[in-house]
Scaffold this motif. Sequence first.
Motif, PDB file in Angstrom:
ATOM      1  N   GLU A  39       0.803  -1.227   0.000  1.00 42.81           N
ATOM      2  CA  GLU A  39       0.000   0.000   0.000  1.00 42.81           C
ATOM      3  C   GLU A  39       0.833   1.273   0.000  1.00 42.81           C
ATOM      4  O   GLU A  39       0.269   2.376  -0.084  1.00 42.81           O
ATOM      5  CB  GLU A  39      -0.939   0.022   1.220  1.00 42.81           C
ATOM      6  CG  GLU A  39      -2.010  -1.052   1.209  1.00 42.81           C
ATOM      7  CD  GLU A  39      -1.517  -2.376   1.786  1.00 42.81           C
ATOM      8  OE1 GLU A  39      -2.296  -3.347   1.780  1.00 42.81           O
ATOM      9  OE2 GLU A  39      -0.350  -2.437   2.238  1.00 42.81           O
ATOM     10  N   ASP A 297      -2.395  -6.922  12.755  1.00 40.35           N
ATOM     11  CA  ASP A 297      -2.522  -6.575  11.339  1.00 40.35           C
ATOM     12  C   ASP A 297      -1.224  -5.944  10.837  1.00 40.35           C
ATOM     13  O   ASP A 297      -0.680  -5.026  11.462  1.00 40.35           O
ATOM     14  CB  ASP A 297      -3.669  -5.594  11.127  1.00 40.35           C
ATOM     15  CG  ASP A 297      -5.036  -6.237  11.312  1.00 40.35           C
ATOM     16  OD1 ASP A 297      -5.111  -7.472  11.304  1.00 40.35           O
ATOM     17  OD2 ASP A 297      -6.021  -5.485  11.473  1.00 40.35           O
ATOM     18  N   GLY A 298      -0.726  -6.450   9.716  1.00 43.78           N
ATOM     19  CA  GLY A 298       0.485  -5.905   9.121  1.00 43.78           C
ATOM     20  C   GLY A 298       1.764  -6.529   9.622  1.00 43.78           C
ATOM     21  O   GLY A 298       2.839  -6.272   9.075  1.00 43.78           O
ATOM     22  N   ALA A 358       1.126   0.061   8.227  1.00 42.82           N
ATOM     23  CA  ALA A 358      -0.129  -0.511   7.720  1.00 42.82           C
ATOM     24  C   ALA A 358      -1.324   0.111   8.434  1.00 42.82           C
ATOM     25  O   ALA A 358      -2.378   0.349   7.827  1.00 42.82           O
ATOM     26  CB  ALA A 358      -0.122  -2.026   7.909  1.00 42.82           C
ATOM     27  N   ASP A 359      -1.164   0.392   9.726  1.00 42.87           N
ATOM     28  CA  ASP A 359      -2.227   1.040  10.492  1.00 42.87           C
ATOM     29  C   ASP A 359      -2.466   2.452   9.967  1.00 42.87           C
ATOM     30  O   ASP A 359      -3.617   2.891   9.823  1.00 42.87           O
ATOM     31  CB  ASP A 359      -1.832   1.066  11.968  1.00 42.87           C
ATOM     32  CG  ASP A 359      -2.950   1.536  12.882  1.00 42.87           C
ATOM     33  OD1 ASP A 359      -4.135   1.416  12.510  1.00 42.87           O
ATOM     34  OD2 ASP A 359      -2.628   2.011  13.994  1.00 42.87           O
ATOM     35  N   ARG A 362      -4.400   2.202   6.735  1.00 43.52           N
ATOM     36  CA  ARG A 362      -5.796   1.842   7.020  1.00 43.52           C
ATOM     37  C   ARG A 362      -6.587   3.067   7.464  1.00 43.52           C
ATOM     38  O   ARG A 362      -7.718   3.302   7.001  1.00 43.52           O
ATOM     39  CB  ARG A 362      -5.833   0.768   8.110  1.00 43.52           C
ATOM     40  CG  ARG A 362      -7.239   0.383   8.565  1.00 43.52           C
ATOM     41  CD  ARG A 362      -7.181  -0.600   9.727  1.00 43.52           C
ATOM     42  NE  ARG A 362      -6.604   0.007  10.924  1.00 43.52           N
ATOM     43  CZ  ARG A 362      -7.298   0.714  11.813  1.00 43.52           C
ATOM     44  NH1 ARG A 362      -8.601   0.920  11.638  1.00 43.52           N
ATOM     45  NH2 ARG A 362      -6.698   1.220  12.884  1.00 43.52           N
ATOM     46  N   CYS A 363      -5.989   3.861   8.341  1.00 48.92           N
ATOM     47  CA  CYS A 363      -6.680   5.040   8.849  1.00 48.92           C
ATOM     48  C   CYS A 363      -6.817   6.120   7.785  1.00 48.92           C
ATOM     49  O   CYS A 363      -7.826   6.827   7.726  1.00 48.92           O
ATOM     50  CB  CYS A 363      -5.950   5.579  10.078  1.00 48.92           C
ATOM     51  SG  CYS A 363      -5.983   4.439  11.484  1.00 48.92           S
ATOM     52  N   THR A 366      -9.780   4.793   5.703  1.00 50.65           N
ATOM     53  CA  THR A 366     -11.101   4.641   6.329  1.00 50.65           C
ATOM     54  C   THR A 366     -11.515   5.812   7.201  1.00 50.65           C
ATOM     55  O   THR A 366     -12.692   5.944   7.551  1.00 50.65           O
ATOM     56  CB  THR A 366     -11.122   3.381   7.204  1.00 50.65           C
ATOM     57  OG1 THR A 366     -10.222   3.559   8.314  1.00 50.65           O
ATOM     58  CG2 THR A 366     -10.729   2.152   6.402  1.00 50.65           C
TER      59      THR A 366
END
Length: 404
Positions: A39, A297-298, A358-359, A362-363, A366
């Motif tokens: 990503e 996650d990640g 990765a967090d 994601r943020c 989203t």
Amino acid sequence: MSRDDNVTARVSALPLGIGVVGAGRFATFVADAVADLPEVELRAVVDPDRAAATALAERHGGWVSPSLEELLDDPDVDIVVVATPPATHASLARLALESGRHVFCEKPLATTAEDLACLVDYACTSDQVLLVDHVLRYNPILRAVGRLQETVLGPPQRFLFENDASDEDLHDEHWFWDEAVSGGIFVEHGVHFFDAATMLVGRPVSTVQASAARRTGTGLCDLVSATARHGDDVLATHTHSFTHAHRCERQLMRLDHGAAEVRVEGWIPVDATVDLWTDDAGAAACEALTAAVLEVDGFRLSPQAVVGVEVERDTSLPDARGRGADLCVPHHVRIRLGLGGAAAKAEVYAESVRAAMADLVRCAVTGARPRSGLAEGADAVTVALAASRAASSGGTIHLSGDPT
């Protein structure tokens, strides 16, 4: 453009481009750690040392920006990684947010109360994501401990961290010892563990006491200790020394849950043991544990990751008491959580950074809040600054309210 429109634009623009401010060892470590995260993609690097910036950019297929201003104006840069000495973090993070970029900021978020307040005032109104690199929040061992607290351990009543760290690479003129640059040991390094304690205790710090010792000859402050009270009934002690050879480093995190003890090895946790007395339901829950308790996650768990459980049942033991409460804990459980031991430290550290990035992504996509965001970064710095003041004054510092 509405926030929903912005989210849609971000999704269509993946991978997000990274611009790195700073090209030292840690910047290289971060870039390497996230290099295969699909990503994101490193696009630009800026550093006064152009040779270092060129080496890092070429390592990951990016380019060198002529200046910070041009990097912040670059349309290919969506995320700014702040990987510079600590005293610059707050101002650089704010500039990046003002430019419309998301921010991945190395800890500490700031080194002074003034810089922290200035950043918080702006960041609270920004739609951009600010993530602070508190890697312990993305460590599978500590994530597992948090999950076990929700099921069989309950909240801790005491937290301890002892850090006998190396100073072999920290010569007397290194910026680490200059509190105007680093903020001092509590701020530069201690924020990790003030944050971890708050995460695991689940309540903010109410008071701090601290002391410090100085090295004979140079007067460098190389040994500090703080006691923080969380609420009225939980104590956390934090001791850091930068006085050891690499081979003699030792770190221990210990959580006392009354009927259970958790011992975590390494400042980057790689192994933990849980010694627990519990009831029938607790014993059954422990027997059902799998490697899923380590999932983050990640973070890609290695084949060396292990969750081992031993349960000794003895329903004939009488009930007990602890801290004024009746306890029904006849069964003895031992749990081992492992990520590969000391040899896996560098890999675990890198995967934790990868999970943090990765967090952030994601943020950004989203609109969610990161696990280690503005509130967490600001709170850790506030406690660290209070510890520094307490060490200087010899008094107790009282904290109240949310720094964000």
